[in-house]
Scaffold this motif. Structure first.
Motif, PDB file in Angstrom:
ATOM      1  N   ARG A 142       3.677   5.591   4.272  1.00  0.00           N
ATOM      2  CA  ARG A 142       2.880   6.706   4.676  1.00  0.00           C
ATOM      3  C   ARG A 142       3.375   8.094   4.765  1.00  0.00           C
ATOM      4  O   ARG A 142       2.769   9.063   4.256  1.00  0.00           O
ATOM      5  N   TYR A 143       4.814   8.156   4.841  1.00  0.00           N
ATOM      6  CA  TYR A 143       5.688   9.352   4.931  1.00  0.00           C
ATOM      7  C   TYR A 143       6.540   9.455   3.876  1.00  0.00           C
ATOM      8  O   TYR A 143       7.438  10.157   3.749  1.00  0.00           O
ATOM      9  N   LEU A 144       6.704   8.533   2.983  1.00  0.00           N
ATOM     10  CA  LEU A 144       7.579   8.444   1.974  1.00  0.00           C
ATOM     11  C   LEU A 144       7.257   8.129   0.604  1.00  0.00           C
ATOM     12  O   LEU A 144       6.094   7.347   0.377  1.00  0.00           O
ATOM     13  N   LEU A 145       7.706   9.006  -0.384  1.00  0.00           N
ATOM     14  CA  LEU A 145       7.356   8.421  -1.971  1.00  0.00           C
ATOM     15  C   LEU A 145       8.393   7.820  -2.394  1.00  0.00           C
ATOM     16  O   LEU A 145       9.572   8.266  -2.199  1.00  0.00           O
TER      17      LEU A 145
ATOM     18  N   ALA B 103      14.245   6.279  -6.075  1.00  0.00           N
ATOM     19  CA  ALA B 103      14.201   7.675  -5.454  1.00  0.00           C
ATOM     20  C   ALA B 103      13.250   7.492  -4.147  1.00  0.00           C
ATOM     21  O   ALA B 103      12.241   6.730  -4.105  1.00  0.00           O
ATOM     22  N   ILE B 104      13.798   8.166  -3.092  1.00  0.00           N
ATOM     23  CA  ILE B 104      13.053   8.163  -1.875  1.00  0.00           C
ATOM     24  C   ILE B 104      12.686   9.817  -1.750  1.00  0.00           C
ATOM     25  O   ILE B 104      13.548  10.417  -1.507  1.00  0.00           O
ATOM     26  N   THR B 105      11.578  10.082  -1.401  1.00  0.00           N
ATOM     27  CA  THR B 105      11.194  11.529  -1.271  1.00  0.00           C
ATOM     28  C   THR B 105      10.377  11.660   0.098  1.00  0.00           C
ATOM     29  O   THR B 105       9.455  10.775   0.264  1.00  0.00           O
ATOM     30  N   LEU B 106      11.040  12.460   1.272  1.00  0.00           N
ATOM     31  CA  LEU B 106      10.318  12.743   2.261  1.00  0.00           C
ATOM     32  C   LEU B 106       9.000  13.308   1.868  1.00  0.00           C
ATOM     33  O   LEU B 106       8.674  14.261   1.307  1.00  0.00           O
ATOM     34  N   ASN B 107       7.760  12.875   2.442  1.00  0.00           N
ATOM     35  CA  ASN B 107       6.614  13.264   2.264  1.00  0.00           C
ATOM     36  C   ASN B 107       5.663  13.744   3.323  1.00  0.00           C
ATOM     37  O   ASN B 107       4.543  13.068   3.411  1.00  0.00           O
TER      38      ASN B 107
ATOM     39  N   GLY C 249       0.722  -1.146  -0.031  1.00  0.00           N
ATOM     40  CA  GLY C 249       0.024   0.069  -0.089  1.00  0.00           C
ATOM     41  C   GLY C 249       0.810   1.330  -0.003  1.00  0.00           C
ATOM     42  O   GLY C 249       0.332   2.201   0.094  1.00  0.00           O
ATOM     43  N   GLY C 250       2.110   1.213  -0.131  1.00  0.00           N
ATOM     44  CA  GLY C 250       2.935   2.511  -0.154  1.00  0.00           C
ATOM     45  C   GLY C 250       3.443   2.705   1.220  1.00  0.00           C
ATOM     46  O   GLY C 250       2.806   2.255   2.409  1.00  0.00           O
TER      47      GLY C 250
ATOM     48  N   GLU D 239       1.183   5.316  15.929  1.00  0.00           N
ATOM     49  CA  GLU D 239       0.806   4.998  14.787  1.00  0.00           C
ATOM     50  C   GLU D 239       1.053   3.596  14.371  1.00  0.00           C
ATOM     51  O   GLU D 239       2.134   3.212  14.925  1.00  0.00           O
ATOM     52  N   ASN D 240       0.296   2.917  13.627  1.00  0.00           N
ATOM     53  CA  ASN D 240       0.673   1.539  12.940  1.00  0.00           C
ATOM     54  C   ASN D 240       1.529   1.807  12.111  1.00  0.00           C
ATOM     55  O   ASN D 240       1.212   2.740  10.951  1.00  0.00           O
ATOM     56  N   THR D 241       2.781   1.137  11.944  1.00  0.00           N
ATOM     57  CA  THR D 241       3.551   1.451  10.783  1.00  0.00           C
ATOM     58  C   THR D 241       3.201   0.554   9.777  1.00  0.00           C
ATOM     59  O   THR D 241       2.441  -0.284   9.828  1.00  0.00           O
ATOM     60  N   THR D 242       3.788   1.145   8.462  1.00  0.00           N
ATOM     61  CA  THR D 242       3.556   0.509   7.235  1.00  0.00           C
ATOM     62  C   THR D 242       4.474  -0.871   7.167  1.00  0.00           C
ATOM     63  O   THR D 242       4.427  -1.419   6.037  1.00  0.00           O
ATOM     64  N   VAL D 243       5.567  -0.970   7.942  1.00  0.00           N
ATOM     65  CA  VAL D 243       6.675  -1.822   7.687  1.00  0.00           C
ATOM     66  C   VAL D 243       6.677  -2.708   8.853  1.00  0.00           C
ATOM     67  O   VAL D 243       6.521  -1.875  10.145  1.00  0.00           O
ATOM     68  N   PRO D 244       7.613  -3.663   8.994  1.00  0.00           N
ATOM     69  CA  PRO D 244       7.720  -4.534  10.316  1.00  0.00           C
ATOM     70  C   PRO D 244       8.790  -3.498  11.045  1.00  0.00           C
ATOM     71  O   PRO D 244       9.393  -2.746  10.687  1.00  0.00           O
TER      72      PRO D 244
END
Length: 270
Positions: A17-20, A29-33, A14-15, A89-94
């Motif tokens: 939450r705070y990076l693109l 490419a890692i973009t702070l979002n 699902g991508g 927050e629940n994290t998007t990764v382990p």
């Protein structure tokens, strides 16, 4: 690394939450979002960064990393409120296997990293800039360590700065909280390229294109050796580097590079 190769084998479905993120022609490419918070780093964002950098480290298809940011500020440093209270927050990764220390994450990447700095960098944001191999900054970007104004001190940033500039210059930046222009930052070695605002993307693209002409394996060997040298006594360094060269000679990239040289053609990496 705070993640194993198996854990970081793929990005969250699902991508973040705070990076693109995007992977295009060997460039990750890692973009702070988090632009509404000036890309201040809080626990969830730090965890996502740790995971994204682990993915870039392990993936053979990633040759280069470009680190950028949304909004008018590259990074406002650590989100002190979230770091002290947690973000819940629940994290998007382990969960990582240990504390996330940005300075360590950047040195463990072992692949060229280009920071695209479009605006101000504060405090802990220096860990991202200082840990990058190249820093391409807009001429309007600024750099400041304001911690002493808040009764704090940029301890981790100091360690990164001491690898880039003289001790007196690094300490002065930490002690007087002065704001550097992009050209000031280039003069002390924090920035590698300063360009007009409208030329930032082209400058990054030109640097990416140049680096992609060369062996990704050779660059990874070199960056890894550069970090490993720091822990070796001087009496062991030359033997270590000789062994690294012997190992590199056996890689497909080295064999392709020599064949291309002898055949007077451009090499085909990977």
């Amino acid at each position: 690394m705070l993640y194993t190769a198996e854990q970081a084998d793929s990005l969250p479905a699902g991508g973040f939450r705070y990076l693109l993120t995007s992977l295009n022609d060997h460039v990750f490419a890692i973009t702070l979002n988090r632009p509404q918070k000036k890309n201040a780093l809080h626990p969830s964002m730090l965890t996502e960064l740790a995971f994204a950098l682990a993915y870039a480290h392990y993936k053979s298809d990633v040759w280069l990393v470009v680190l950028a940011a949304e909004g008018d500020t590259f990074c406002a440093g650590m989100d002190l409120k979230s770091l002290s209270q947690g973000d819940g927050e629940n994290t998007t990764v382990p969960a990582p296997t240990g504390p996330v220390r940005l300075g360590e994450l950047m040195t463990e990447l072992h692949k060229p990293c280009i920071a695209r700095v479009q605006g101000p960098v504060y405090a802990g944001g220096f860990l991202l800039v200082g840990g990058s191999t190249y820093v391409v900054a807009s001429e309007v970007a600024t750099f400041s360590l304001p911690e002493v104004k808040r009764g704090l001190f940029p301890f981790q940033v100091l360690a990164v700065l001491l690898e880039i500039m003289s001790a007196r210059t690094a300490l002065d930046l930490c002690l007087r909280a002065q704001t550097l222009t992009a050209n000031d930052a280039k003069a002390v070695g924090l920035v590698t390229h300063v360009v007009p605002v409208g030329e930032l993307d082209n400058a990054v693209a030109d640097l990416v294109a140049e680096l992609k002409r060369y062996s990704p394996t050779a660059m990874q060997f070199g960056l890894r050796a550069f970090q490993q040298l720091k822990s070796l006594p001087s009496s062991e360094q030359q033997a270590f580097l000789y062994e690294q060269f012997q190992q590199l000679q056996q890689t497909p990239d080295a064999k392709e590079g020599m064949a291309a040289f002898l055949e007077k053609r451009l090499p085909k990496w990977g």
